[in-house]
Enzyme design. Sequence first.
Site, PDB file in Angstrom:
ATOM      1  N   ASN A   9      -3.539 -27.028  68.160  1.00  0.00           N
ATOM      2  CA  ASN A   9      -3.111 -25.971  69.079  1.00  0.00           C
ATOM      3  C   ASN A   9      -3.379 -24.651  68.367  1.00  0.00           C
ATOM      4  O   ASN A   9      -2.650 -24.275  67.466  1.00  0.00           O
ATOM      5  CB  ASN A   9      -1.619 -26.140  69.404  1.00  0.00           C
ATOM      6  CG  ASN A   9      -1.086 -24.997  70.242  1.00  0.00           C
ATOM      7  OD1 ASN A   9      -1.849 -24.159  70.729  1.00  0.00           O
ATOM      8  ND2 ASN A   9       0.225 -24.953  70.416  1.00  0.00           N
ATOM      9  N   LYS A  11      -3.159 -21.698  69.489  1.00  0.00           N
ATOM     10  CA  LYS A  11      -2.299 -20.585  69.917  1.00  0.00           C
ATOM     11  C   LYS A  11      -3.160 -19.325  70.136  1.00  0.00           C
ATOM     12  O   LYS A  11      -4.315 -19.440  70.506  1.00  0.00           O
ATOM     13  CB  LYS A  11      -1.152 -20.379  68.910  1.00  0.00           C
ATOM     14  CG  LYS A  11      -0.401 -21.705  68.654  1.00  0.00           C
ATOM     15  CD  LYS A  11       0.906 -21.557  67.947  1.00  0.00           C
ATOM     16  CE  LYS A  11       1.529 -22.944  67.747  1.00  0.00           C
ATOM     17  NZ  LYS A  11       2.845 -22.899  67.119  1.00  0.00           N
ATOM     18  N   HIS A  96       5.307 -26.035  75.950  1.00  0.00           N
ATOM     19  CA  HIS A  96       5.451 -25.703  74.529  1.00  0.00           C
ATOM     20  C   HIS A  96       6.694 -24.823  74.366  1.00  0.00           C
ATOM     21  O   HIS A  96       6.982 -23.975  75.216  1.00  0.00           O
ATOM     22  CB  HIS A  96       4.204 -24.975  74.020  1.00  0.00           C
ATOM     23  CG  HIS A  96       4.176 -24.876  72.535  1.00  0.00           C
ATOM     24  ND1 HIS A  96       4.937 -23.962  71.838  1.00  0.00           N
ATOM     25  CD2 HIS A  96       3.510 -25.601  71.603  1.00  0.00           C
ATOM     26  CE1 HIS A  96       4.729 -24.134  70.535  1.00  0.00           C
ATOM     27  NE2 HIS A  96       3.863 -25.127  70.369  1.00  0.00           N
ATOM     28  N   GLU A  98       7.212 -22.302  72.665  1.00  0.00           N
ATOM     29  CA  GLU A  98       6.930 -20.858  72.688  1.00  0.00           C
ATOM     30  C   GLU A  98       6.838 -20.342  74.121  1.00  0.00           C
ATOM     31  O   GLU A  98       7.150 -19.188  74.391  1.00  0.00           O
ATOM     32  CB  GLU A  98       5.645 -20.567  71.882  1.00  0.00           C
ATOM     33  CG  GLU A  98       5.909 -20.702  70.382  1.00  0.00           C
ATOM     34  CD  GLU A  98       4.701 -21.092  69.551  1.00  0.00           C
ATOM     35  OE1 GLU A  98       3.562 -21.021  70.045  1.00  0.00           O
ATOM     36  OE2 GLU A  98       4.908 -21.496  68.392  1.00  0.00           O
ATOM     37  N   GLU A 168       8.270 -31.766  69.305  1.00  0.00           N
ATOM     38  CA  GLU A 168       8.113 -30.608  68.425  1.00  0.00           C
ATOM     39  C   GLU A 168       9.474 -29.932  68.242  1.00  0.00           C
ATOM     40  O   GLU A 168       9.866 -29.084  69.057  1.00  0.00           O
ATOM     41  CB  GLU A 168       7.136 -29.595  69.027  1.00  0.00           C
ATOM     42  CG  GLU A 168       5.727 -30.111  69.174  1.00  0.00           C
ATOM     43  CD  GLU A 168       4.706 -28.983  69.097  1.00  0.00           C
ATOM     44  OE1 GLU A 168       3.766 -29.116  68.309  1.00  0.00           O
ATOM     45  OE2 GLU A 168       4.868 -27.961  69.782  1.00  0.00           O
ATOM     46  N   GLY A 174       5.925 -23.647  62.763  1.00  0.00           N
ATOM     47  CA  GLY A 174       5.524 -22.430  62.062  1.00  0.00           C
ATOM     48  C   GLY A 174       6.446 -22.041  60.923  1.00  0.00           C
ATOM     49  O   GLY A 174       6.357 -20.938  60.393  1.00  0.00           O
ATOM     50  N   SER A 212       4.793 -27.905  61.690  1.00  0.00           N
ATOM     51  CA  SER A 212       4.413 -27.770  60.274  1.00  0.00           C
ATOM     52  C   SER A 212       3.723 -29.013  59.714  1.00  0.00           C
ATOM     53  O   SER A 212       3.969 -29.391  58.559  1.00  0.00           O
ATOM     54  CB  SER A 212       5.634 -27.398  59.424  1.00  0.00           C
ATOM     55  OG  SER A 212       6.138 -26.128  59.811  1.00  0.00           O
TER      56      SER A 212
HETATM   57  P1  13P Z   1       2.697 -25.425  63.291  1.00  0.00           P
HETATM   58  O1  13P Z   1       1.897 -26.650  62.917  1.00  0.00           O
HETATM   59  O2  13P Z   1       2.029 -24.141  62.922  1.00  0.00           O
HETATM   60  O3  13P Z   1       4.117 -25.536  62.842  1.00  0.00           O
HETATM   61  O4  13P Z   1       2.750 -25.403  64.912  1.00  0.00           O
HETATM   62  C1  13P Z   1       3.131 -26.548  65.587  1.00  0.00           C
HETATM   63  C2  13P Z   1       2.933 -26.343  67.033  1.00  0.00           C
HETATM   64  O5  13P Z   1       3.621 -25.547  67.654  1.00  0.00           O
HETATM   65  C3  13P Z   1       1.868 -27.100  67.700  1.00  0.00           C
HETATM   66  O6  13P Z   1       1.939 -26.993  69.071  1.00  0.00           O
END
Ligand code: 13P
Length: 255
Positions: A9, A11, A96, A98, A168, A174, A212
Amino acid sequence: MPRKRVIGNWKMNGTIASNARLLREIKDDMAIAALTIDAAVCVPFLHVSETQRILTGTALKWGVQDISAFREGAYTGEISADMVAEFGATYAIVGHSERRSHHAEALTTVGAKALRAIEAGITPVVCVGETLREREDGAARETVETQLLAVLDSLPADQMHSLVLAYEPVWAIGTGRSASPRQAQEMHEFLRRLLRTRSESLADTTILYGGSVKPAAAADLFAQNDIDGALVGGASLEAGPFLDIIRLAANHAGA
Ligand code: 13P
């Protein structure tokens, strides 16, 4: 046993040029074609045309990070599942954390997005996960159950098998603080039980872990019974670590 999958992903990162370079670096790793797992990247919308051009005919699949909950019409700024399907996308991430937090996406909206994806022939990667507060309050299971059931309730019974689920935990995204293999396995087992309760045919649903994921921790995660792969954020922004994670998943494929 579900097929192992590793999905990146990206982003809101990169430029057309840098992302094209990254796509080439990943797909040019010939080993990918020989692996018995599905590898994919979810790119920014504006890069789908370039992505289609670079990846068509290769083993690396691709998707987007969101889609509209609506089919078509007067929804300014939205991008429909059909529009994305026209470019040949395999996946669309929906729900997601976010998007749930920054864009106030409701449970029913996530369900509608999953349905729109399936109707367009795209596999929705449905994200569920609890916040740190919810985990500390002992409400982690309740949170992910509510999120998952809202999606299942939005789908016709004969379409539920089309989704990929991603656990997740918000506190692991992150932050550099992945869930431990045991924490992740416990939640995946719980999610699989929920799926099975809905229908025995859902027991084989692919359940990815995200939060992560780095090469150093990936092998222990992939060794867990109910972890079928990973949804990778930061570590998918460079070919080296992402390919390492794909190879580690392949080592556990069909185990
Ligand atoms: P990270 O691997 O940067 O923690 O992000 C995970 C994520 O949100 C994947 O959709």
